[in-house]
Design a protein around this motif. Structure first.
Motif, mmCIF file in Angstrom:
data_model
loop_
_atom_site.group_PDB
_atom_site.id
_atom_site.type_symbol
_atom_site.label_atom_id
_atom_site.label_comp_id
_atom_site.label_asym_id
_atom_site.label_seq_id
_atom_site.Cartn_x
_atom_site.Cartn_y
_atom_site.Cartn_z
ATOM 1 N N GLY A 44 0.795 -1.224 0.000
ATOM 2 C CA GLY A 44 0.000 0.000 0.000
ATOM 3 C C GLY A 44 0.826 1.270 0.000
ATOM 4 O O GLY A 44 0.299 2.348 -0.167
ATOM 5 N N ASP A 45 2.114 1.147 0.214
ATOM 6 C CA ASP A 45 2.989 2.313 0.188
ATOM 7 C C ASP A 45 3.580 2.460 -1.211
ATOM 8 O O ASP A 45 3.690 1.502 -1.950
ATOM 9 C CB ASP A 45 4.153 2.162 1.172
ATOM 10 C CG ASP A 45 3.718 2.268 2.622
ATOM 11 O OD1 ASP A 45 2.578 2.690 2.866
ATOM 12 O OD2 ASP A 45 4.520 1.913 3.495
ATOM 13 N N GLY A 103 1.272 6.434 1.515
ATOM 14 C CA GLY A 103 0.726 5.170 1.990
ATOM 15 C C GLY A 103 0.211 5.284 3.397
ATOM 16 O O GLY A 103 0.241 6.345 4.013
ATOM 17 N N THR A 104 -0.229 4.145 3.911
ATOM 18 C CA THR A 104 -0.902 4.136 5.202
ATOM 19 C C THR A 104 -0.231 3.249 6.233
ATOM 20 O O THR A 104 -0.729 3.114 7.333
ATOM 21 C CB THR A 104 -2.353 3.650 5.024
ATOM 22 O OG1 THR A 104 -2.319 2.350 4.421
ATOM 23 C CG2 THR A 104 -3.146 4.608 4.167
ATOM 24 N N ARG A 105 0.886 2.639 5.904
ATOM 25 C CA ARG A 105 1.559 1.734 6.829
ATOM 26 C C ARG A 105 1.911 2.456 8.128
ATOM 27 O O ARG A 105 2.300 3.619 8.124
ATOM 28 C CB ARG A 105 2.836 1.202 6.180
ATOM 29 C CG ARG A 105 3.604 0.263 7.098
ATOM 30 C CD ARG A 105 4.833 -0.246 6.411
ATOM 31 N NE ARG A 105 5.882 0.745 6.471
ATOM 32 C CZ ARG A 105 7.158 0.448 6.579
ATOM 33 N NH1 ARG A 105 7.547 -0.794 6.616
ATOM 34 N NH2 ARG A 105 8.063 1.397 6.611
#
Length: 166
Positions: A27-28, A150-152
């Motif tokens: 996701g990144d 991203g959301t990490r």
């Protein structure tokens, strides 16, 4: 092998690949990668010629204080600023260098705080993380920066710190 020797022999692609591996998760996405090397003797000459006016135009008061106005440490911070600018696709003529403030944790981990035009541009690019590393040895200072979206979950030192105003 010293750090300076490694900088001369390690291909930039290896450094970037190592940084990508540490910076990304599902996701990144990397938005930009920047690498910069600064000659400490050249920085010393610029500091001597430009005096306090040069210092005030290039570094925040906090950066100067943290570096004790030491040319080697200022050169490392300058390399981080340039590496971050490259990540953003910008150059020194596009940003006030003080819009990228370089800080270090108590353990020495560097981070970059964006403000002004740098913060605004990072918002437009969707950047949520910035990873920086810097070193200085043997008359050279070097830095690498990777900016990602991203959301990490991230280490607190890599979060984008945007600051409004000066």
């Amino acid at each position: 092998m010293t750090g300076a020797d490694a900088m001369k022999t390690a291909p930039a692609a290896v450094l970037v690949a190592a940084f990508e591996a540490s910076a990304l998760a599902e996701g990144d996405g990397i938005v930009g990668v920047g690498l910069d090397v600064v000659s400490v003797p050249k920085m010393s000459r610029l500091l001597a010629a430009g005096g306090s006016a040069f210092l005030e135009r290039g570094w925040t008061q906090r950066e100067r204080s943290d570096a004790n106005d030491d040319p080697e440490r200022l050169a490392a911070r300058w390399a981080v600023k340039e590496a971050v600018m490259k990540c953003l696709g910008l150059g020194i003529s596009d940003l006030d260098p003080r819009d990228i403030e370089v800080d270090s944790s108590e353990s020495g981990v560097p981070s970059a705080r964006l403000r002004g035009a740098a913060a605004e541009w990072s918002r437009r690019l969707g950047i949520s993380k910035i990873h920086v590393s810097a070193s200085h040895e043997g008359g050279w200072a070097a830095a690498i920066a990777v900016v990602a979206s991203g959301t990490r979950q991230q280490h607190p030192e890599t979060e984008i710190h945007r600051q409004e105003g000066p």
